[in-house]
Design a protein around this motif. Structure first.
Motif, mmCIF file in Angstrom:
data_model
loop_
_atom_site.group_PDB
_atom_site.id
_atom_site.type_symbol
_atom_site.label_atom_id
_atom_site.label_comp_id
_atom_site.label_asym_id
_atom_site.label_seq_id
_atom_site.Cartn_x
_atom_site.Cartn_y
_atom_site.Cartn_z
ATOM 1 N N MET A 102 0.959 -1.152 0.008
ATOM 2 C CA MET A 102 -0.087 0.168 -0.017
ATOM 3 C C MET A 102 0.881 1.156 -0.099
ATOM 4 O O MET A 102 1.770 1.120 0.642
ATOM 5 N N ARG A 103 0.391 2.125 -0.785
ATOM 6 C CA ARG A 103 1.238 3.410 -0.788
ATOM 7 C C ARG A 103 0.189 4.710 -0.270
ATOM 8 O O ARG A 103 -1.224 4.911 -1.090
ATOM 9 N N GLY A 143 -2.759 14.393 -8.545
ATOM 10 C CA GLY A 143 -1.793 13.607 -8.829
ATOM 11 C C GLY A 143 -1.721 12.378 -8.228
ATOM 12 O O GLY A 143 -0.649 11.374 -8.775
ATOM 13 N N ALA A 144 -2.535 12.168 -7.277
ATOM 14 C CA ALA A 144 -2.423 10.938 -6.399
ATOM 15 C C ALA A 144 -3.436 9.743 -7.400
ATOM 16 O O ALA A 144 -3.664 8.525 -6.975
ATOM 17 N N TYR A 145 -4.398 10.238 -8.213
ATOM 18 C CA TYR A 145 -5.313 9.725 -8.980
ATOM 19 C C TYR A 145 -4.720 8.301 -9.499
ATOM 20 O O TYR A 145 -3.621 8.543 -10.398
ATOM 21 N N ARG A 146 -5.154 7.278 -9.238
ATOM 22 C CA ARG A 146 -4.619 6.068 -9.780
ATOM 23 C C ARG A 146 -3.362 5.668 -9.368
ATOM 24 O O ARG A 146 -2.588 4.565 -10.230
ATOM 25 N N ALA A 150 -11.708 18.051 -4.742
ATOM 26 C CA ALA A 150 -10.437 17.445 -5.259
ATOM 27 C C ALA A 150 -10.592 15.724 -4.675
ATOM 28 O O ALA A 150 -10.491 14.886 -5.346
ATOM 29 N N LEU A 151 -10.602 16.291 -3.255
ATOM 30 C CA LEU A 151 -10.893 14.416 -2.466
ATOM 31 C C LEU A 151 -11.968 13.715 -3.020
ATOM 32 O O LEU A 151 -11.706 12.605 -3.384
ATOM 33 N N LYS A 152 -13.087 14.407 -3.231
ATOM 34 C CA LYS A 152 -14.316 13.670 -3.892
ATOM 35 C C LYS A 152 -13.874 13.282 -5.366
ATOM 36 O O LYS A 152 -14.155 12.224 -5.881
ATOM 37 N N ALA A 153 -13.093 14.230 -6.277
ATOM 38 C CA ALA A 153 -12.913 13.752 -7.594
ATOM 39 C C ALA A 153 -12.006 12.647 -7.620
ATOM 40 O O ALA A 153 -12.276 11.734 -8.511
ATOM 41 N N VAL A 154 -10.793 12.449 -6.692
ATOM 42 C CA VAL A 154 -10.022 11.323 -6.915
ATOM 43 C C VAL A 154 -10.694 10.160 -6.338
ATOM 44 O O VAL A 154 -10.339 8.963 -6.877
ATOM 45 N N GLY A 155 -11.598 10.180 -5.377
ATOM 46 C CA GLY A 155 -12.340 9.082 -4.657
ATOM 47 C C GLY A 155 -11.458 7.881 -4.201
ATOM 48 O O GLY A 155 -11.792 6.770 -3.903
ATOM 49 N N ILE A 156 -10.417 8.566 -3.593
ATOM 50 C CA ILE A 156 -9.222 7.730 -2.968
ATOM 51 C C ILE A 156 -9.693 7.850 -1.605
ATOM 52 O O ILE A 156 -10.052 9.007 -0.920
ATOM 53 N N PRO A 157 -9.649 6.420 -0.598
ATOM 54 C CA PRO A 157 -9.926 6.940 0.704
ATOM 55 C C PRO A 157 -9.070 7.769 1.521
ATOM 56 O O PRO A 157 -7.866 7.612 1.388
ATOM 57 N N ALA A 158 -9.738 8.781 2.393
ATOM 58 C CA ALA A 158 -8.724 9.764 2.747
ATOM 59 C C ALA A 158 -9.351 9.952 4.274
ATOM 60 O O ALA A 158 -10.624 9.815 4.649
#
Ligand code: DQA
Length: 143
Positions: free
Chosen positions: A1-2, A62-65, A87-95
């Protein structure tokens, strides 16, 4: 995990700014603390700090994917930035949202968190250990 660990404005001044609130340790100490804790969890981490809202939005995009989880202390932008929330919603990465101080017991203007609306958990008032609690939470969410 990163994981990507994002810190907002004035966090680079840890150790100098209001030590009675934020403690005497520096931003470099914070990075070392998180890196050590994350390595025990088997997590790789990237660090980003900026005093600029748009730069933080760019870092999130920049974290997307590329990044599995985001740990974010948006600092003062917590209470003002819809751009960071979007931005957090846009990338959909757990935050996960982190604050060094116990923001809930501070001034009224710190009582709203926009970024927090896109986060699955929040750790506040735990100092440096809040970031490690956030990392552990993300590991459990992602496992
Ligand atoms: C902070 C709390 C914010 O209200 C403040 O603007 C900060 C730091 C914290 O870590 O306690 O700069 O996010």
């Amino acid at each position: 995990m990163r994981f990507l660990i994002i810190n907002g404005p004035n966090i680079n001044f840890l150790g100098i700014r209001e030590p009675e609130i934020y403690g005497g340790r520096t931003y470099s100490d914070l990075i070392e603390h998180i890196r050590a804790g994350c390595s025990e969890l088997g997590v790789e981490c990237e660090f980003f700090q900026s005093n600029h809202e748009g730069a933080i939005v760019d870092a999130i995009q920049g974290a997307y994917r590329r990044i599995d989880g985001i740990i974010i202390n948006p600092a003062a932008y917590t209470h003002t930035s819809i751009a960071i929330l979007d931005a957090l919603k846009a990338v959909g990465i757990p935050a996960v949202e982190v604050h060094l101080s116990d923001v809930d017991s501070r001034e009224d203007f710190r009582q709203i968190s926009y970024a927090g609306k896109a986060c699955c958990a929040r750790f506040a008032g735990m100092g440096f250990d809040g970031y490690l609690a956030a990392a552990k939470h993300l590991v459990s969410v992602l496992s």
